[in-house]
Design a protein around this motif. Structure first.
Motif, mmCIF file in Angstrom:
data_model
loop_
_atom_site.group_PDB
_atom_site.id
_atom_site.type_symbol
_atom_site.label_atom_id
_atom_site.label_comp_id
_atom_site.label_asym_id
_atom_site.label_seq_id
_atom_site.Cartn_x
_atom_site.Cartn_y
_atom_site.Cartn_z
ATOM 1 N N MET A 24 1.011 -1.174 0.092
ATOM 2 C CA MET A 24 -0.098 0.028 -0.070
ATOM 3 C C MET A 24 0.838 1.252 -0.013
ATOM 4 S SD MET A 24 -3.183 -0.233 -0.502
ATOM 5 C CE MET A 24 -3.784 1.410 -0.130
ATOM 6 N N ALA A 25 2.075 1.158 0.565
ATOM 7 C CA ALA A 25 2.768 2.442 0.437
ATOM 8 C C ALA A 25 3.348 2.763 -0.972
ATOM 9 C CB ALA A 25 4.287 2.041 1.319
ATOM 10 N N GLU A 26 3.424 1.858 -1.744
ATOM 11 C CA GLU A 26 3.742 2.193 -3.165
ATOM 12 C C GLU A 26 2.383 2.799 -3.879
ATOM 13 O OE1 GLU A 26 5.173 3.003 -6.982
ATOM 14 O OE2 GLU A 26 6.190 2.885 -4.985
ATOM 15 N N VAL A 27 1.369 2.145 -3.601
ATOM 16 C CA VAL A 27 0.102 2.547 -4.105
ATOM 17 C C VAL A 27 -0.308 4.132 -3.641
ATOM 18 C CG1 VAL A 27 -2.587 2.445 -4.198
ATOM 19 C CG2 VAL A 27 -1.144 0.298 -4.367
ATOM 20 N N LEU A 28 -0.132 4.327 -2.439
ATOM 21 C CA LEU A 28 -0.178 5.651 -2.112
ATOM 22 C C LEU A 28 0.632 6.570 -2.376
ATOM 23 C CD1 LEU A 28 -1.317 4.737 2.059
ATOM 24 C CD2 LEU A 28 -2.939 5.276 -0.026
ATOM 25 N N ARG A 29 1.999 6.370 -2.684
ATOM 26 C CA ARG A 29 2.853 7.049 -3.385
ATOM 27 C C ARG A 29 2.472 7.729 -4.644
ATOM 28 N NH1 ARG A 29 6.946 7.384 -6.626
ATOM 29 N NH2 ARG A 29 6.327 5.587 -7.423
ATOM 30 N N ARG A 30 2.107 6.422 -5.426
ATOM 31 C CA ARG A 30 1.715 6.925 -6.719
ATOM 32 C C ARG A 30 0.458 7.593 -6.995
ATOM 33 N NH1 ARG A 30 1.227 1.057 -10.113
ATOM 34 N NH2 ARG A 30 3.292 0.367 -10.039
ATOM 35 N N ALA A 31 -0.395 7.460 -5.987
ATOM 36 C CA ALA A 31 -1.636 8.337 -5.925
ATOM 37 C C ALA A 31 -1.304 9.752 -5.824
ATOM 38 C CB ALA A 31 -2.631 7.686 -4.988
ATOM 39 N N LEU A 32 -0.304 9.865 -4.834
ATOM 40 C CA LEU A 32 -0.205 11.137 -4.387
ATOM 41 C C LEU A 32 0.469 12.029 -5.663
ATOM 42 C CD1 LEU A 32 -0.159 13.559 -2.387
ATOM 43 C CD2 LEU A 32 1.958 12.666 -1.510
ATOM 44 N N TRP A 33 1.590 11.493 -6.120
ATOM 45 C CA TRP A 33 2.349 12.215 -7.070
ATOM 46 C C TRP A 33 1.773 12.320 -8.443
ATOM 47 C CZ3 TRP A 33 6.067 15.249 -5.646
ATOM 48 C CH2 TRP A 33 6.659 15.123 -4.284
ATOM 49 N N ALA A 34 0.550 11.426 -8.604
ATOM 50 C CA ALA A 34 -0.161 11.455 -9.899
ATOM 51 C C ALA A 34 -1.025 12.829 -9.893
ATOM 52 C CB ALA A 34 -0.918 10.160 -9.900
ATOM 53 N N ARG A 35 -0.772 13.329 -8.774
ATOM 54 C CA ARG A 35 -1.796 14.765 -8.835
ATOM 55 C C ARG A 35 -1.135 15.764 -9.595
ATOM 56 N NH1 ARG A 35 -6.821 15.168 -5.805
ATOM 57 N NH2 ARG A 35 -7.093 13.016 -5.126
ATOM 58 N N ILE A 36 0.183 15.658 -9.557
ATOM 59 C CA ILE A 36 0.926 16.736 -10.302
ATOM 60 C C ILE A 36 0.654 16.455 -11.659
ATOM 61 C CG2 ILE A 36 3.321 17.672 -10.797
ATOM 62 C CD1 ILE A 36 4.171 16.496 -7.958
ATOM 63 N N GLY A 37 0.370 17.633 -12.373
ATOM 64 C CA GLY A 37 -0.079 17.698 -13.827
ATOM 65 C C GLY A 37 1.025 18.283 -14.721
ATOM 66 N N GLU A 38 0.777 18.651 -15.841
ATOM 67 C CA GLU A 38 1.503 19.376 -16.954
ATOM 68 C C GLU A 38 1.028 20.682 -16.949
ATOM 69 O OE1 GLU A 38 4.605 18.336 -18.303
ATOM 70 O OE2 GLU A 38 4.521 16.347 -17.278
ATOM 71 N N PRO A 39 1.974 21.710 -16.952
ATOM 72 C CA PRO A 39 1.606 23.147 -17.312
ATOM 73 C C PRO A 39 0.832 23.220 -18.813
ATOM 74 C CG PRO A 39 3.843 22.923 -17.603
ATOM 75 C CD PRO A 39 3.616 21.730 -17.109
ATOM 76 N N ALA A 40 -0.409 23.866 -18.584
ATOM 77 C CA ALA A 40 -1.098 24.274 -19.883
ATOM 78 C C ALA A 40 -0.667 25.379 -20.852
ATOM 79 C CB ALA A 40 -2.496 24.277 -19.374
ATOM 80 N N GLU A 41 0.174 26.194 -20.006
ATOM 81 C CA GLU A 41 0.395 27.418 -20.550
ATOM 82 C C GLU A 41 1.773 28.049 -19.949
ATOM 83 O OE1 GLU A 41 -2.807 30.209 -18.204
ATOM 84 O OE2 GLU A 41 -3.173 29.663 -20.211
ATOM 85 N N ASP A 42 2.237 29.224 -20.506
ATOM 86 C CA ASP A 42 3.261 29.824 -20.085
ATOM 87 C C ASP A 42 2.952 30.547 -18.808
ATOM 88 O OD1 ASP A 42 4.817 28.857 -22.398
ATOM 89 O OD2 ASP A 42 4.527 30.911 -23.246
ATOM 90 N N LEU A 43 4.049 30.639 -17.921
ATOM 91 C CA LEU A 43 3.990 31.633 -16.792
ATOM 92 C C LEU A 43 4.101 32.962 -17.286
ATOM 93 C CD1 LEU A 43 3.605 32.287 -13.843
ATOM 94 C CD2 LEU A 43 6.017 31.484 -13.306
ATOM 95 N N VAL A 44 3.124 33.811 -17.009
ATOM 96 C CA VAL A 44 3.288 35.142 -17.396
ATOM 97 C C VAL A 44 3.107 36.217 -16.128
ATOM 98 C CG1 VAL A 44 2.621 37.275 -18.814
ATOM 99 C CG2 VAL A 44 2.460 34.782 -19.838
ATOM 100 N N TYR A 45 4.313 37.205 -15.807
ATOM 101 C CA TYR A 45 4.250 37.761 -14.612
ATOM 102 C C TYR A 45 4.345 39.338 -15.130
ATOM 103 C CZ TYR A 45 5.283 40.004 -10.052
ATOM 104 O OH TYR A 45 5.421 40.885 -8.808
ATOM 105 N N VAL A 46 3.439 40.115 -14.764
ATOM 106 C CA VAL A 46 3.460 41.577 -15.024
ATOM 107 C C VAL A 46 4.127 42.206 -14.016
ATOM 108 C CG1 VAL A 46 2.034 43.543 -15.827
ATOM 109 C CG2 VAL A 46 1.427 41.206 -16.612
ATOM 110 N N HIS A 47 5.199 43.142 -14.212
ATOM 111 C CA HIS A 47 5.614 44.121 -13.141
ATOM 112 C C HIS A 47 5.968 45.462 -13.798
ATOM 113 C CE1 HIS A 47 7.778 45.037 -9.723
ATOM 114 N NE2 HIS A 47 9.010 45.367 -10.558
#
Length: 675
Positions: free
Chosen positions: A289-312
């Protein structure tokens, strides 16, 4: 006449020591503390001082029914300082007791049993006297009045010690909760008690070998010798509340009142509102179960859909999507989930600041903090590396085990893990005891679990791999004392060997040792119970006992079980000490009612909070018998105990080994084959 005079002299010394202890406590409590103006630092220190003074006063209480000392060592002249300079260089004699007592001039009258100078009381032999000429043991009444003494010369002469007082103390009937064994610790036990703190140890011990007492006295010893290194806290973990109630007086009697005692559920501190099928509970406790939970947690991380734009300041600073993805990938796996999210915010802010510098700006740390907290960064984080709770992750796993458990559990096992009754959300889910351990695992993957300095785990043979991991997380920077008996493993996860179980604690240096001599359970009783060992634990040797007691074992076939159980209980209640009736969980309530109907007062363990302190006959469900001991035990219908569960023979082994004086086995049905 000479012996009477010597006994009177020792009694007078005891009275003087008690009087000195009373003066020590009075001096602590009478010390005045000055008053300071509210709001000043001195007020805080004053409050801490008062609390410390009250705690010290509590530690110096004289317990009238507990002997102030139990032994004496007469050293060769001039050698005592080699053992412990603090023991008093002007004397070659020390009295060994549960705490240190000094007179008004500071001269020790009683030396703490944990001090180096006291060690020969437990380990000196005629072959290795360790500078001791004579060891004296004392006999006391139930009111702690001195009644006898026994001398054991360790040098010269050809006499051998009789050991009558030692044997009498070991065999003395005991009612109520467990007491300390500080006066009777044996050499092999003392080696474990004084084992260095830097080592984690596991003690395999058959019934009656004193493993629980050894563990508790080890804690008392470590708190005495290593108080600074244990400042992070010490906790005892037991299998249930009944067991913790049974042992709770031992450490306070040894002067240690700061140790927390909890069950595993209490330690995890998560409410249990649901139940599992036995198969689901077994799978949830599996190390996979330790491996199952590790997978399930880190699967929450996705891929960025767009660039990061910061206005200053009217300028748009862009971090391209590929750079964001690469930065997130670098953060994965090298940290816990929560700090990883925070760290990613800092890394992204750094990338923005590099863009600012490339355009000629000179950003500083304030700009870095502002960018990390900015809306564009937070929005990207929420999409890419979202905040999660353990409940959200486990809810997803148990609602649909397929994504995380595929390749780890079989298709059939994944269906067993899946909730039979789906819940609408994590907030509405009912979590079982096995689930709370998984939630704790996830909490440890998200953020660091605070570490204790030392953890003592008793009856550890019944822990699941995931429970071991939960305990290991709580002493990452500390050490462990693990106690148990492989033969008494009754849970669905009970291991067949210690190395397999210990590996899950995450402490590769745990030293495994065994206590092989029993001191409390008579040989006839342990020999009878050991008939089960070839079936339940073929790898374990039969335990040995140093005691034999006439009439210790009585096996009776009956056609009127209830009547004979009542008669046996009456008979044993007429003697000294505690009496326990053990039966299958499904049968014990009915036997309890039968006893009450017959006019025999009895308490029911698991229902009556003070059952073990009531002074009454205690009716014990077989499932709660582990770790307890009674002077006399009646086991009713062993076959029903054995048949009640998959590991029923191991449960029966536990029931048969709770007696320290006499065991009555009554059965109307056939006994299990090994018996």
């Amino acid at each position: 006449m000479g012996e009477t005079t010597e006994l009177e002299s020792e009694a007078a010394y005891l009275a003087a020591a008690r009087a000195a202890l009373g003066r020590m406590r009075a001096d602590v409590l009478a010390t005045e503390t000055p008053e300071f103006v509210s709001g000043t630092d001195e007020v805080w220190f004053n409050t801490m001082y008062r609390m410390a003074r009250a705690r010290r006063g509590h530690e110096l209480r004289d317990l009238p029914d507990v002997p102030l000392f139990f032994g004496r060592l007469d050293y060769e002249p001039g050698t005592i300082g080699d053992h412990d300079p603090a023991a008093g260089p002007e004397s070659d004699r020390v009295y060994v007791g549960r705490r240190r007592v000094r007179d008004d001039e500071g001269t020790p009258l009683v030396v703490d049993w944990r001090a180096p100078v006291s060690m020969p009381f437990y380990r000196a032999t005629r072959e290795d006297p360790r500078g001791v000429l004579l060891r004296r043991r004392y006999g006391f009444s139930d009111t702690a009045a001195l009644t006898a003494y026994e001398d054991e010369p360790l040098t010269g002469g050809s006499g051998t010690p009789t050991g009558q007082l030692l044997a009498a103390e070991i065999e003395r009937p005991r009612a109520g909760p467990m007491r300390d064994i500080v006066a009777t610790i044996q050499p092999e036990q003392d080696e474990l008690v004084r084992a260095p703190l830097r080592h984690s140890i596991c003690v395999q011990g058959a019934p009656g070998t004193g493993k629980t007492a050894v563990g508790l006295h080890r804690l008392a010893y470590l708190l005495y010798t290593e108080p600074d290194r244990l400042a992070g806290g010490v906790t005892v973990v037991g299998p249930n509340r009944s067991f913790l109630g049974y042992i709770r007086h031992v450490l306070p009697a040894l002067g240690e009142v700061s140790v927390v005692q909890k069950t595993l559920d209490e330690l995890l501190d998560r409410p249990v509102t649901g139940t599992d099928t036995p198969d689901a509970a077994r799978l949830k406790g599996d190390a996979r179960m330790a491996e199952v939970l590790r997978r399930a947690l880190w699967a929450r991380i996705g891929e960025p859909a767009e660039d990061l734009v910061y206005v200053h300041g009217g300028t748009r600073h862009r971090v391209y999507r590929d750079d964001v993805a690469r930065t997130a990938a670098e953060m994965r796996g090298g940290t816990r989930y929560g700090p990883g999210r925070d760290g990613l915010a800092q890394r992204l802010a750094n990338l923005v600041l590099k863009e600012m510098e490339r355009r000629g700006a000179s950003p500083d740390d304030r700009d870095l903090a502002a960018v990390a907290r900015s809306k564009p960064v937070r929005q990207l984080l929420d999409a890419l590396w979202p905040k999660v709770t353990p409940e959200q992750v486990l809810f997803a796993v148990l609602s649909d085990p397929e994504p995380a458990a595929e390749g780890v559990y079989t298709a059939e096992e994944r269906e067993t893990l899946r909730w039979a009754k789906p819940y609408r959300s994590a907030k509405s889910a009912k979590w079982s005891a096995a689930d709370t351990v998984l939630l704790d695992e996830l909490a440890g993957l998200i953020d660091r679990t605070p570490s204790l300095s030392h953890l003592m785990v008793d009856e550890a043979q019944d822990l699941s791999p995931m429970q071991c991991r939960a305990l290991g997380r709580r002493c990452v920077t500390g050490s462990l004392t693990v106690l148990g008996d492989i033969a008494q493993g009754t849970s669905a996860w009970a291991a067949d060997d210690w190395p397999t179980l210990l590996a899950h604690f995450g402490k590769p240096d745990i030293r495994l040792t065994a206590l092989e001599r029993g001191f409390r359970v008579p040989a006839q009783i342990i020999g009878y119970a050991a008939r089960l060992l070839p079936t339940i634990a073929p790898g374990l040797a039969s335990p040995a006992s140093v005691r034999r007691s006439a009439g210790a074992l009585r096996i009776t076939a009956t056609t009127s079980l209830v009547d004979d159980v009542v008669a046996a209980c009456r008979d044993r209640l007429a003697g000294e000490g505690s009496v326990g009736l053990i039966a299958a969980d499904a049968d014990i309530a009915g036997l309890h009612e039968a006893l009450l109907a017959a006019g025999v007062e009895a308490a029911l363990l698991g229902r009556d909070d003070d059952a073990l302190e009531s002074g009454l006959l205690v009716c014990v469900p077989a499932g709660l018998a582990k770790g307890l001991e009674f002077d006399a035990v009646i086991v009713a219908e062993p076959g029903r105990i054995a048949a009640a569960e998959d590991r029923g023979l191991r449960r029966l082994y536990v029931a048969l080994t709770r007696a320290v004086s006499t065991l009555d086995v009554l059965h109307a049905e056939p006994l299990p084959d090994p018996l």
